[in-house]
Design a protein around this motif. Structure first.
Motif: not given
Length: 246
Positions: A131-147
């Motif tokens: 829900v925090n918008g930091m997970f790629w469901s299509w890629n099964s992995g987390y976004i480490m950092a976002k800008m």
């Protein structure tokens, strides 16, 4: 009589063990965000990168995980279950508190991003909740950092800037280690709570080891070489700027 002596010794030992377990305190860390020394303001202030390109910022967040404290003798005290999402748009998220054993420490280390074990454990809760918008469901992995933001130099629709940095495998593993030395020792005890301010400079994302121009690359949505290059830049964005006792 010997069994009584043994029971007494065990009793005293248990008391000592219990006391040792209670000998701990907490450390508080506040993250302050700037762009080349100027305070970060979402959606308002214009900034200029190292290539002279003007931009604004609408979102800025990253994971701080796997925290360790460095003792005065340079041995490392790992702090279990430390997973925090720092989000400029959520003021409360920028101050974190975690328990630490009583002692004197000379520095702190952590990862920017989510370790491989948690990346392959599926969607989780708390800071790691999708829900925090930091997970790629299509890629099964987390976004480490976002800008995210905008720049007249961007050729993307709406002049958008979208840098979602991820990847935890192979040569382009974007999980980065940070080690910071405190200007003064950190004394942790039940009655003492060190408070650190760590300043993170977003300007570092696009300069340092790898110069990144918005006109060349305004969008990253997948793991790969460019995401890895930016992660190598931003691991240098942190410095301890204040230490006090609460």
């Amino acid at each position: 009589m010997k069994p009584y002596y043994l029971l007494t010794a065990l009793f005293l030992l248990c008391i000592a063990c219990k006391k040792d377990k209670q000998e701990q305190g907490n450390i508080q860390v506040t993250f302050a965000h700037v762009v080349n020394g100027a305070p970060l303001s979402l959606g308002i202030a214009p900034y200029t990168n190292a290539s002279g390109e003007i931009f604004t910022v609408s979102a800025f967040k990253y994971y701080i995980t796997n925290i360790s404290l460095v003792k005065m003798d340079n041995t490392v005290q790992r702090i279990a279950d430390t997973y925090f999402l720092i989000d400029e748009s959520v003021a409360a998220s920028k101050t974190i508190t975690f328990p630490a054993p009583k002692g004197e420490y000379r520095g702190i280390s952590f990862k920017i991003g989510v370790d491989s074990l948690r990346n392959v454990s599926g969607a989780q809760t708390g800071a790691l909740d999708p829900v925090n918008g930091m997970f790629w469901s299509w890629n099964s992995g987390y976004i480490m950092a976002k800008m995210e933001g905008n720049s007249p130099s961007s050729a993307a629709p709406g002049q958008a800037l979208t840098y979602h940095i991820g990847g935890f495998k192979g040569n382009y593993n974007a999980v980065q280690d940070v080690q910071l030395v405190s200007p003064i020792s950190l004394s942790v005890a039940s009655e003492r709570k060190p408070s650190l301010t760590i300043t993170a400079d977003l300007y570092k994302w696009f300069t340092g080891m790898n110069l990144v121009k918005f006109s060349d690359n305004a969008t990253i949505h997948v793991p790969g070489e460019l995401a890895w290059k930016i992660s190598n830049n931003y691991r240098a964005m942190f410095r301890i700027t204040d230490v006090t006792d609460l």
